[in-house]
Write an enzyme that holds these catalytic residues in place. Structure first.
Site, PDB file in Angstrom:
ATOM      1  N   GLY A 266      -9.656  -7.333  -1.318  1.00 29.96           N
ATOM      2  CA  GLY A 266      -9.908  -8.187  -0.161  1.00 29.96           C
ATOM      3  C   GLY A 266      -9.178  -9.519  -0.256  1.00 29.96           C
ATOM      4  O   GLY A 266      -8.035  -9.592  -0.727  1.00 29.96           O
TER       5      GLY A 266
ATOM      6  N   GLY B 221     -13.767  -3.604   0.324  1.00 31.77           N
ATOM      7  CA  GLY B 221     -15.056  -2.991   0.671  1.00 31.77           C
ATOM      8  C   GLY B 221     -15.421  -1.885  -0.301  1.00 31.77           C
ATOM      9  O   GLY B 221     -16.569  -1.777  -0.755  1.00 31.77           O
TER      10      GLY B 221
ATOM     11  N   ARG C 188       0.823  -1.213   0.000  1.00 41.22           N
ATOM     12  CA  ARG C 188       0.000   0.000   0.000  1.00 41.22           C
ATOM     13  C   ARG C 188       0.851   1.254   0.000  1.00 41.22           C
ATOM     14  O   ARG C 188       0.451   2.270  -0.564  1.00 41.22           O
ATOM     15  CB  ARG C 188      -0.934  -0.011   1.205  1.00 41.22           C
ATOM     16  CG  ARG C 188      -2.054  -0.997   1.003  1.00 41.22           C
ATOM     17  CD  ARG C 188      -3.011  -0.981   2.154  1.00 41.22           C
ATOM     18  NE  ARG C 188      -4.231  -1.669   1.779  1.00 41.22           N
ATOM     19  CZ  ARG C 188      -5.064  -2.233   2.638  1.00 41.22           C
ATOM     20  NH1 ARG C 188      -4.816  -2.189   3.927  1.00 41.22           N
ATOM     21  NH2 ARG C 188      -6.153  -2.821   2.223  1.00 41.22           N
TER      22      ARG C 188
ATOM     23  N   LYS D 287     -19.807 -14.616   3.609  1.00 41.21           N
ATOM     24  CA  LYS D 287     -21.169 -14.247   4.002  1.00 41.21           C
ATOM     25  C   LYS D 287     -22.010 -13.684   2.870  1.00 41.21           C
ATOM     26  O   LYS D 287     -21.588 -12.756   2.182  1.00 41.21           O
ATOM     27  CB  LYS D 287     -21.100 -13.188   5.113  1.00 41.21           C
ATOM     28  CG  LYS D 287     -20.721 -13.771   6.447  1.00 41.21           C
ATOM     29  CD  LYS D 287     -20.818 -12.674   7.463  1.00 41.21           C
ATOM     30  CE  LYS D 287     -20.666 -13.185   8.872  1.00 41.21           C
ATOM     31  NZ  LYS D 287     -20.618 -12.075   9.808  1.00 41.21           N
TER      32      LYS D 287
END
Ligand code: AMP
Length: 416
Positions: free
Chosen positions: A374, A397, A34, A221
């Site tokens: 992710g 996200g 990053r 999920k």
């Protein structure tokens, strides 16, 4: 939207929101990706003679622990200390990067006042301030708004280059540019955000030549990805669903799922999606199953067609599904992929995720391929395919929300 390239910043103080949320253990940075990703923007500003003030968050800081558990609160601050990043950034830039150990007050103000043209200062973790995350929840002159105005007071211009934080309306991602805009000062996107927005917008506003458009969703999920499934159903030609979330869909179809992680409160939603999908949703036809998630307690793994028996859980897509998914992928002109097909962290359950990676990589030069960050981005990197994708997003996200919200993110919209 203004871009960093267009800014005239000679001798100006530029606040840059970057994403330096890197894994640090005992003061050592484990993965500096990053930091590396932010270099083009920082270098551009430094070479133009700007005084660069860098803001970033690092990890989570729960402020209610301050009263409830002061020792734990202190540990959070220690773990969230950005000081090692200033050192690493200095090494990467080949010049010293100053560091302010505080997010407000004398030390910060003096260091900013002493900044020379072409010099950079990294400010301590923005989440040391309660108002950073509290910003969105506070109306009017709340603490977050005061904080944003305080940070904005150091800036002649603002650059947003933290794509991974652009879905959050925080003091540093939303409040500062909002305050600067009100004063008529320039706000712009950095190179990283510019690239992310361009690539992900292509997955939102789908052109004819990008069809068939195939989305691949996995991970744990359904509830985390509800909105994106709805949105993708409107945009895509096919949605391949693997990973643990496939078992909620299997149960909704009345199939046996054994001990697989099924979200019972999402069964109606899954049924509804399947009804609305008109055959667009492709589900696994077989699974690799085990009698325990934990490798130490597992005694057996096997492949089963469709139903997972009691006492077992599905941990990866099976060989027939790998073939089925690869076939669908081979027809695509555009791919958006988010979420692993199985427990890729364990060698026994990597094959599904690797097969999807390989099928996508097989499209190189023939299709536009995006990995939406992710865990799937971690998998792509782990298996050595990062350079073979058209785009690997830095924000899991944020990329999902961008698709969900038809290309809108608060931290980007505020710059428009
Ligand atoms: P997410 O953050 O939603 O993308 O989920 C990623 C996680 O889902 C990874 O840690 C995977 O190990 C996990 N995962 C994927 N498939 C399964 C599965 N069949 N059972 C349990 N966990 C899974």
């Amino acid at each position: 939207m203004l871009t960093v390239k267009e800014l005239n910043v000679q001798g100006k103080r530029v606040v840059v929101r970057v994403d330096f949320n890197v894994p640090i253990k005992e003061g050592v940075i484990r993965d500096d990706n990053r930091v590396v990703a932010a270099l083009p923007t920082i270098k551009e500003l430094l070479s133009k003679g700007a005084k660069v003030i860098l803001l970033s968050h690092l990890g989570k800081v729960k402020h209610k622990l301050k009263e409830e558990d002061p020792a734990k609160f202190e540990k959070q601050l220690k773990d969230g200390n950005l000081a090692p990043v200033a050192v690493r950034l200095g090494e990467l830039l080949g010049q010293e990067v100053l560091f302010s150990s505080v997010t407000r007050g004398e030390e910060l103000e003096q260091k900013i006042a002493a900044l020379k043209d072409g010099q950079a200062l990294l400010v301590q973790n923005t989440r040391y301030e309660k108002g950073e995350e509290g910003f969105a929840k506070e109306e009017g002159e709340g603490k977050g708004h005061d904080l944003a105005k305080y940070w904005a007071s150091f800036a002649d211009a603002y650059v947003m280059d933290a794509f991974g934080s652009a879905h959050r309306a925080h003091a540093s991602t939303y409040g500062i540019p909002e305050a600067l805009k009100a004063e008529g000062k320039p706000v712009a996107v950095g190179y990283l955000v510019e690239k992310e927005v361009a690539n992900l917008t292509r997955c939102v506003d789908v052109k004819k030549e990008d069809r068939p458009y195939v989305a691949i969703l996995g991970g744990l999920k359904v509830s985390d990805k509800i909105k994106v499934i709805e949105s993708l159903l409107k945009k895509c030609d096919k949605i391949l669903i693997g990973g643990a979330m496939a078992y909620t869909f299997a149960r909704a179809l009345g199939k046996g799922t054994g001990e697989s992680p099924v979200e019972l409160d999402q069964l109606d939603y899954a049924s509804n999606c399947l009804l609305k999908a008109n055959g667009k949703i492709v589900l696994p036809v077989d699974s690799v199953i085990g009698d325990n998630f934990d490798p130490a307690s597992r005694t057996t793994t096997q492949v089963v067609d469709s139903d997972v028996p009691e006492g077992f859980q599905g941990l990866d897509i099976g060989p027939k599904t790998r073939e089925l998914f690869a076939k669908e992928i081979s027809k695509a002109k555009m791919i958006f992929w988010n979420g692993p097909m199985g427990v890729f962290e364990q060698e026994e359950f990597q094959k599904g995720t690797i097969a999807v990676c390989e099928a996508i990589v097989g499209l190189e030069g023939k299709a536009f391929t995006v990995c939406g960050g992710g865990d799937s981005a971690a998998a792509v990197k782990q298996f050595g395919y990062k350079d073979k994708f058209s785009h690997v997003s830095t924000g899991g996200g944020a990329s999902l929300e961008m698709i969900e919200n038809d290309g809108h993110l608060p931290g980007i919209d505020v710059l428009r």
